[in-house]
Design a protein around this motif. Structure first.
Motif, PDB file in Angstrom:
ATOM      1  N   UNK A   1     -49.844  25.594  20.024  1.00  0.00           N
ATOM      2  CA  UNK A   1     -50.400  25.679  18.831  1.00  0.00           C
ATOM      3  C   UNK A   1     -51.580  25.666  18.688  1.00  0.00           C
ATOM      4  N   UNK A   2     -52.334  26.421  18.161  1.00  0.00           N
ATOM      5  CA  UNK A   2     -53.930  26.189  17.789  1.00  0.00           C
ATOM      6  C   UNK A   2     -54.532  24.849  17.282  1.00  0.00           C
ATOM      7  N   UNK A   3     -53.622  24.274  16.234  1.00  0.00           N
ATOM      8  CA  UNK A   3     -53.943  23.451  15.938  1.00  0.00           C
ATOM      9  C   UNK A   3     -53.392  21.551  16.368  1.00  0.00           C
ATOM     10  N   UNK A   4     -52.059  22.436  17.178  1.00  0.00           N
ATOM     11  CA  UNK A   4     -51.817  20.927  17.865  1.00  0.00           C
ATOM     12  C   UNK A   4     -52.883  21.328  18.617  1.00  0.00           C
ATOM     13  N   UNK A   5     -53.386  21.600  19.824  1.00  0.00           N
ATOM     14  CA  UNK A   5     -54.076  22.345  20.648  1.00  0.00           C
ATOM     15  C   UNK A   5     -55.762  20.981  19.808  1.00  0.00           C
ATOM     16  N   UNK A   6     -55.627  21.691  19.127  1.00  0.00           N
ATOM     17  CA  UNK A   6     -57.271  21.024  18.598  1.00  0.00           C
ATOM     18  C   UNK A   6     -57.057  19.529  18.678  1.00  0.00           C
ATOM     19  N   UNK A   7     -55.971  19.114  17.620  1.00  0.00           N
ATOM     20  CA  UNK A   7     -55.604  17.794  17.612  1.00  0.00           C
ATOM     21  C   UNK A   7     -55.708  17.108  18.817  1.00  0.00           C
ATOM     22  N   UNK A   8     -55.285  17.056  19.798  1.00  0.00           N
ATOM     23  CA  UNK A   8     -54.363  16.674  20.544  1.00  0.00           C
ATOM     24  C   UNK A   8     -55.562  17.117  22.192  1.00  0.00           C
ATOM     25  N   UNK A   9     -57.125  18.221  21.496  1.00  0.00           N
ATOM     26  CA  UNK A   9     -58.412  18.635  22.212  1.00  0.00           C
ATOM     27  C   UNK A   9     -59.107  16.942  21.626  1.00  0.00           C
ATOM     28  N   UNK A  10     -58.829  16.551  20.302  1.00  0.00           N
ATOM     29  CA  UNK A  10     -60.215  15.503  19.697  1.00  0.00           C
ATOM     30  C   UNK A  10     -59.757  14.650  20.412  1.00  0.00           C
ATOM     31  N   UNK A  11     -58.585  14.550  20.136  1.00  0.00           N
ATOM     32  CA  UNK A  11     -57.922  12.598  20.489  1.00  0.00           C
ATOM     33  C   UNK A  11     -58.160  12.538  21.817  1.00  0.00           C
ATOM     34  N   UNK A  12     -58.246  13.248  22.338  1.00  0.00           N
ATOM     35  CA  UNK A  12     -58.955  13.332  24.396  1.00  0.00           C
ATOM     36  C   UNK A  12     -59.666  13.321  24.626  1.00  0.00           C
ATOM     37  N   UNK A  13     -60.998  13.474  23.961  1.00  0.00           N
ATOM     38  CA  UNK A  13     -62.093  13.430  23.534  1.00  0.00           C
ATOM     39  C   UNK A  13     -62.356  12.390  23.051  1.00  0.00           C
ATOM     40  N   UNK A  14     -62.038  11.630  21.983  1.00  0.00           N
ATOM     41  CA  UNK A  14     -62.399  10.427  21.911  1.00  0.00           C
ATOM     42  C   UNK A  14     -61.866   9.902  22.183  1.00  0.00           C
ATOM     43  N   UNK A  15     -61.237   9.214  22.635  1.00  0.00           N
ATOM     44  CA  UNK A  15     -60.469   8.453  23.486  1.00  0.00           C
ATOM     45  C   UNK A  15     -60.989   8.276  24.969  1.00  0.00           C
ATOM     46  N   UNK A  16     -61.119   9.429  25.810  1.00  0.00           N
ATOM     47  CA  UNK A  16     -61.590   8.855  26.682  1.00  0.00           C
ATOM     48  C   UNK A  16     -60.738   9.616  27.894  1.00  0.00           C
ATOM     49  N   UNK A  17     -59.849   8.631  27.778  1.00  0.00           N
ATOM     50  CA  UNK A  17     -58.958   8.511  28.702  1.00  0.00           C
ATOM     51  C   UNK A  17     -57.270   8.138  27.953  1.00  0.00           C
TER      52      UNK A  17
ATOM     53  N   UNK B   1     -51.295  18.397  27.502  1.00  0.00           N
ATOM     54  CA  UNK B   1     -52.892  17.800  28.472  1.00  0.00           C
ATOM     55  C   UNK B   1     -52.342  18.532  29.309  1.00  0.00           C
ATOM     56  N   UNK B   2     -50.992  18.600  29.977  1.00  0.00           N
ATOM     57  CA  UNK B   2     -51.272  19.411  30.948  1.00  0.00           C
ATOM     58  C   UNK B   2     -52.259  20.843  30.971  1.00  0.00           C
ATOM     59  N   UNK B   3     -51.982  21.486  29.950  1.00  0.00           N
ATOM     60  CA  UNK B   3     -52.983  22.781  29.750  1.00  0.00           C
ATOM     61  C   UNK B   3     -54.473  22.234  29.833  1.00  0.00           C
ATOM     62  N   UNK B   4     -54.504  21.327  28.993  1.00  0.00           N
ATOM     63  CA  UNK B   4     -56.184  21.090  29.169  1.00  0.00           C
ATOM     64  C   UNK B   4     -56.542  20.292  29.895  1.00  0.00           C
ATOM     65  N   UNK B   5     -55.756  20.238  31.619  1.00  0.00           N
ATOM     66  CA  UNK B   5     -55.855  19.742  32.569  1.00  0.00           C
ATOM     67  C   UNK B   5     -55.981  20.718  33.517  1.00  0.00           C
ATOM     68  N   UNK B   6     -55.135  21.684  32.985  1.00  0.00           N
ATOM     69  CA  UNK B   6     -54.829  23.042  34.213  1.00  0.00           C
ATOM     70  C   UNK B   6     -56.207  23.648  33.817  1.00  0.00           C
TER      71      UNK B   6
END
Length: 226
Positions: A161-177, A198-203
């Motif tokens: 889902x776009x909403x969940x992807x947005x949340x995971x993207x923001x969390x990954x960006x803020x955390x760094x790792x 996370x795998x999608x963002x890595x792909x």
């Protein structure tokens, strides 16, 4: 948090939109205006560090129109996101608002479900903009342009889902790792679901995979923001 300014000349409508925003994670009302002039002053005087990210803009007000507000903002190069919320539905107004860069156009009256869907799309759009910082791929450019249209939404792989992807993207960006288990705990989702995002963002090249070793046993995969 996405700092949001509400602009409408009807007090009950302002109250309704304030209540709607309070029910959606990631958004915060930082001001309310009942006139075009007040909206312009709020946006022009907003401190850059704590500025307004999103404007929910009515089209008809006693001292001017939403179109007037948006023209003044663009003339001053104020790049705030705008969602038009109005009973006005003539095609010419819609075309003009689209040309001035509104990200959504909501026709009154509407349900909370519709309102939430539009803000989820907006949050996904902002996350995509963060993810596409630097050299953007053609797919990222297409997604950003598509999400900027009044009825557009960001395309994501089937099953995500776009909403969940947005949340995971923001969390990954803020955390760094972070790992899938850390993302799951942070966002309140299952580890399997977090790992899929996370795998999608890595792909697509936004994250890098690395092995995290903690004592004996199989290493855990961690994802680093690129």
């Amino acid at each position: 948090m996405i700092h949001t300014l509400l602009v409408d000349d009807d007090a009950l409508t302002l109250e309704l939109h304030r209540d709607y925003i309070a029910r959606i994670d990631g958004y915060e009302v930082v001001g309310e205006c009942s006139s075009a002039r007040a909206a312009l002053n709020a946006l022009i005087e907003s401190p850059p560090r704590d500025g307004i990210d999103l404007l929910l803009l009515d089209m008809t007000m006693p001292d001017g129109s939403g179109l007037d507000v948006l023209r003044h903002l663009r003339a001053r190069s104020i790049a705030v996101d705008v969602i038009a919320i109005t009973a006005v539905r003539d095609a010419d107004t819609v075309r003009q608002m689209a040309a001035l860069g509104v990200v959504q156009y909501l026709v009154k009256p509407f349900t909370f479900a519709t309102f939430r869907e539009r803000l989820d799309q907006h949050r996904a759009y902002r996350a995509q903009a963060v993810a596409a910082a630097g050299q953007a791929s053609q797919a990222e450019i297409d997604a950003l342009l598509g999400a900027s249209r009044p009825t557009g939404s960001i395309k994501v792989p089937k099953g995500l889902s776009a909403a969940s992807l947005a949340r995971v993207t923001s969390a990954a960006h803020d955390a760094g790792v972070l790992s899938a288990s850390e993302a799951a705990e942070l966002l309140g989702m299952s580890r399997v679901a977090a790992r899929r995002y996370l795998e999608h963002l890595a792909d697509v090249g936004r994250l890098e995979r690395a092995a995290r070793y903690r004592g004996r046993g199989r290493p855990e995969t961690e994802y680093r923001w690129r």
